[in-house]
Design a protein around this motif. Structure first.
Motif, PDB file in Angstrom:
ATOM      1  N   MET A 175       0.850  -1.182   0.000  1.00  0.00           N
ATOM      2  CA  MET A 175       0.000   0.000   0.000  1.00  0.00           C
ATOM      3  C   MET A 175       0.894   1.243   0.000  1.00  0.00           C
ATOM      4  SD  MET A 175      -3.052   1.065   2.633  1.00  0.00           S
ATOM      5  CE  MET A 175      -2.177   0.623   4.102  1.00  0.00           C
ATOM      6  N   ASN A 176       0.659   2.140  -0.945  1.00  0.00           N
ATOM      7  CA  ASN A 176       1.430   3.367  -1.027  1.00  0.00           C
ATOM      8  C   ASN A 176       0.925   4.389  -0.015  1.00  0.00           C
ATOM      9  OD1 ASN A 176       2.881   2.300  -3.105  1.00  0.00           O
ATOM     10  ND2 ASN A 176       1.719   3.294  -4.704  1.00  0.00           N
ATOM     11  N   LYS A 177       1.872   5.087   0.576  1.00  0.00           N
ATOM     12  CA  LYS A 177       1.531   6.125   1.541  1.00  0.00           C
ATOM     13  C   LYS A 177       1.088   7.371   0.771  1.00  0.00           C
ATOM     14  CE  LYS A 177       3.449   7.587   5.893  1.00  0.00           C
ATOM     15  NZ  LYS A 177       4.660   7.723   6.689  1.00  0.00           N
ATOM     16  N   ILE A 178      -0.014   7.968   1.191  1.00  0.00           N
ATOM     17  CA  ILE A 178      -0.533   9.159   0.524  1.00  0.00           C
ATOM     18  C   ILE A 178       0.114  10.397   1.137  1.00  0.00           C
ATOM     19  CG2 ILE A 178      -2.590  10.564   0.171  1.00  0.00           C
ATOM     20  CD1 ILE A 178      -4.160   7.937  -0.026  1.00  0.00           C
ATOM     21  N   ASN A 179       0.647  11.240   0.279  1.00  0.00           N
ATOM     22  CA  ASN A 179       1.286  12.478   0.714  1.00  0.00           C
ATOM     23  C   ASN A 179       0.295  13.628   0.544  1.00  0.00           C
ATOM     24  OD1 ASN A 179       2.847  14.705   1.217  1.00  0.00           O
ATOM     25  ND2 ASN A 179       4.500  14.125  -0.166  1.00  0.00           N
ATOM     26  N   CYS A 180      -0.298  14.054   1.634  1.00  0.00           N
ATOM     27  CA  CYS A 180      -1.293  15.128   1.596  1.00  0.00           C
ATOM     28  C   CYS A 180      -0.724  16.426   1.032  1.00  0.00           C
ATOM     29  CB  CYS A 180      -1.847  15.387   2.994  1.00  0.00           C
ATOM     30  SG  CYS A 180      -2.877  14.056   3.617  1.00  0.00           S
ATOM     31  N   ASN A 181       0.572  16.653   1.211  1.00  0.00           N
ATOM     32  CA  ASN A 181       1.186  17.876   0.691  1.00  0.00           C
ATOM     33  C   ASN A 181       1.016  18.011  -0.820  1.00  0.00           C
ATOM     34  OD1 ASN A 181       2.264  19.025   3.107  1.00  0.00           O
ATOM     35  ND2 ASN A 181       3.810  17.426   3.087  1.00  0.00           N
ATOM     36  N   LYS A 182       0.806  16.906  -1.497  1.00  0.00           N
ATOM     37  CA  LYS A 182       0.651  16.918  -2.949  1.00  0.00           C
ATOM     38  C   LYS A 182      -0.803  16.873  -3.393  1.00  0.00           C
ATOM     39  CE  LYS A 182       5.128  14.852  -3.830  1.00  0.00           C
ATOM     40  NZ  LYS A 182       5.851  13.751  -4.457  1.00  0.00           N
ATOM     41  N   CYS A 183      -1.738  16.959  -2.449  1.00  0.00           N
ATOM     42  CA  CYS A 183      -3.168  16.853  -2.749  1.00  0.00           C
ATOM     43  C   CYS A 183      -3.811  18.234  -2.885  1.00  0.00           C
ATOM     44  CB  CYS A 183      -3.875  16.072  -1.643  1.00  0.00           C
ATOM     45  SG  CYS A 183      -5.642  15.850  -1.933  1.00  0.00           S
ATOM     46  N   ILE A 184      -4.756  18.359  -3.818  1.00  0.00           N
ATOM     47  CA  ILE A 184      -5.450  19.639  -4.024  1.00  0.00           C
ATOM     48  C   ILE A 184      -6.328  20.024  -2.834  1.00  0.00           C
ATOM     49  CG2 ILE A 184      -5.409  19.437  -6.533  1.00  0.00           C
ATOM     50  CD1 ILE A 184      -8.436  18.734  -6.380  1.00  0.00           C
ATOM     51  N   SER A 242      -4.526  12.261   5.722  1.00  0.00           N
ATOM     52  CA  SER A 242      -4.540  10.891   5.197  1.00  0.00           C
ATOM     53  C   SER A 242      -4.380   9.850   6.307  1.00  0.00           C
ATOM     54  CB  SER A 242      -3.449  10.695   4.143  1.00  0.00           C
ATOM     55  OG  SER A 242      -2.162  10.903   4.705  1.00  0.00           O
ATOM     56  N   ILE A 243      -3.652  10.200   7.353  1.00  0.00           N
ATOM     57  CA  ILE A 243      -3.479   9.285   8.494  1.00  0.00           C
ATOM     58  C   ILE A 243      -4.790   9.164   9.266  1.00  0.00           C
ATOM     59  CG2 ILE A 243      -2.293   8.974  10.704  1.00  0.00           C
ATOM     60  CD1 ILE A 243       0.138  10.366   9.376  1.00  0.00           C
ATOM     61  N   ILE A 244      -5.486  10.275   9.459  1.00  0.00           N
ATOM     62  CA  ILE A 244      -6.774  10.264  10.160  1.00  0.00           C
ATOM     63  C   ILE A 244      -7.793   9.442   9.376  1.00  0.00           C
ATOM     64  CG2 ILE A 244      -8.666  11.702  11.034  1.00  0.00           C
ATOM     65  CD1 ILE A 244      -6.025  12.126  12.548  1.00  0.00           C
ATOM     66  N   VAL A 245      -7.834   9.627   8.057  1.00  0.00           N
ATOM     67  CA  VAL A 245      -8.772   8.881   7.213  1.00  0.00           C
ATOM     68  C   VAL A 245      -8.473   7.383   7.300  1.00  0.00           C
ATOM     69  CG1 VAL A 245      -9.499   8.452   4.827  1.00  0.00           C
ATOM     70  CG2 VAL A 245      -9.243  10.789   5.645  1.00  0.00           C
ATOM     71  N   LEU A 246      -7.209   7.006   7.226  1.00  0.00           N
ATOM     72  CA  LEU A 246      -6.825   5.590   7.305  1.00  0.00           C
ATOM     73  C   LEU A 246      -7.198   4.993   8.660  1.00  0.00           C
ATOM     74  CD1 LEU A 246      -5.424   3.158   6.011  1.00  0.00           C
ATOM     75  CD2 LEU A 246      -3.274   4.019   6.925  1.00  0.00           C
ATOM     76  N   LYS A 247      -6.934   5.719   9.750  1.00  0.00           N
ATOM     77  CA  LYS A 247      -7.270   5.222  11.090  1.00  0.00           C
ATOM     78  C   LYS A 247      -8.770   5.084  11.300  1.00  0.00           C
ATOM     79  CE  LYS A 247      -3.270   6.803  13.716  1.00  0.00           C
ATOM     80  NZ  LYS A 247      -2.814   7.710  14.784  1.00  0.00           N
ATOM     81  N   SER A 248      -9.544   6.035  10.799  1.00  0.00           N
ATOM     82  CA  SER A 248     -10.984   6.012  11.055  1.00  0.00           C
ATOM     83  C   SER A 248     -11.751   5.075  10.130  1.00  0.00           C
ATOM     84  CB  SER A 248     -11.567   7.423  10.968  1.00  0.00           C
ATOM     85  OG  SER A 248     -11.417   7.942   9.676  1.00  0.00           O
ATOM     86  N   PRO A 272      -7.179   3.599   2.710  1.00  0.00           N
ATOM     87  CA  PRO A 272      -6.459   4.819   2.336  1.00  0.00           C
ATOM     88  C   PRO A 272      -7.422   5.857   1.761  1.00  0.00           C
ATOM     89  CG  PRO A 272      -5.934   3.013   0.838  1.00  0.00           C
ATOM     90  CD  PRO A 272      -6.791   2.451   1.925  1.00  0.00           C
ATOM     91  N   CYS A 273      -7.032   7.098   1.796  1.00  0.00           N
ATOM     92  CA  CYS A 273      -7.872   8.194   1.324  1.00  0.00           C
ATOM     93  C   CYS A 273      -8.230   8.010  -0.152  1.00  0.00           C
ATOM     94  CB  CYS A 273      -7.151   9.517   1.525  1.00  0.00           C
ATOM     95  SG  CYS A 273      -8.124  10.934   1.007  1.00  0.00           S
ATOM     96  N   LYS A 274      -9.512   8.052  -0.438  1.00  0.00           N
ATOM     97  CA  LYS A 274     -10.006   7.891  -1.816  1.00  0.00           C
ATOM     98  C   LYS A 274     -10.180   9.244  -2.508  1.00  0.00           C
ATOM     99  CE  LYS A 274     -11.151   3.400  -1.359  1.00  0.00           C
ATOM    100  NZ  LYS A 274     -10.031   2.532  -1.294  1.00  0.00           N
ATOM    101  N   ALA A 275     -10.033  10.343  -1.757  1.00  0.00           N
ATOM    102  CA  ALA A 275     -10.264  11.681  -2.301  1.00  0.00           C
ATOM    103  C   ALA A 275      -8.993  12.309  -2.868  1.00  0.00           C
ATOM    104  CB  ALA A 275     -10.837  12.579  -1.224  1.00  0.00           C
TER     105      ALA A 275
END
Length: 54
Positions: free
Chosen positions: A1-10, A36-42, A46-49
């Protein structure tokens, strides 16, 4: 699973809130951790947005 980097998200933004400086416009929340960490934990998924900035 690839880690999502929120810094690169719109949807990612920095807030003025010193307690919760990281925000997600898509899910409409602020937090201390990367959204992305909060979304994964809850959700357990992984974040779909995530949409990468151009």
């Amino acid at each position: 699973m690839n880690k999502i980097n929120c810094n690169k998200c719109i949807y990612y933004y920095i807030t003025w809130d010193k307690i919760n400086p990281k925000g997600c416009k898509f899910f409409k929340f602020k937090s201390k951790q990367m959204p992305s960490i909060i979304v994964l934990k809850s959700s357990g998924n992984p974040c779909k947005a995530f949409i990468e900035k151009k």
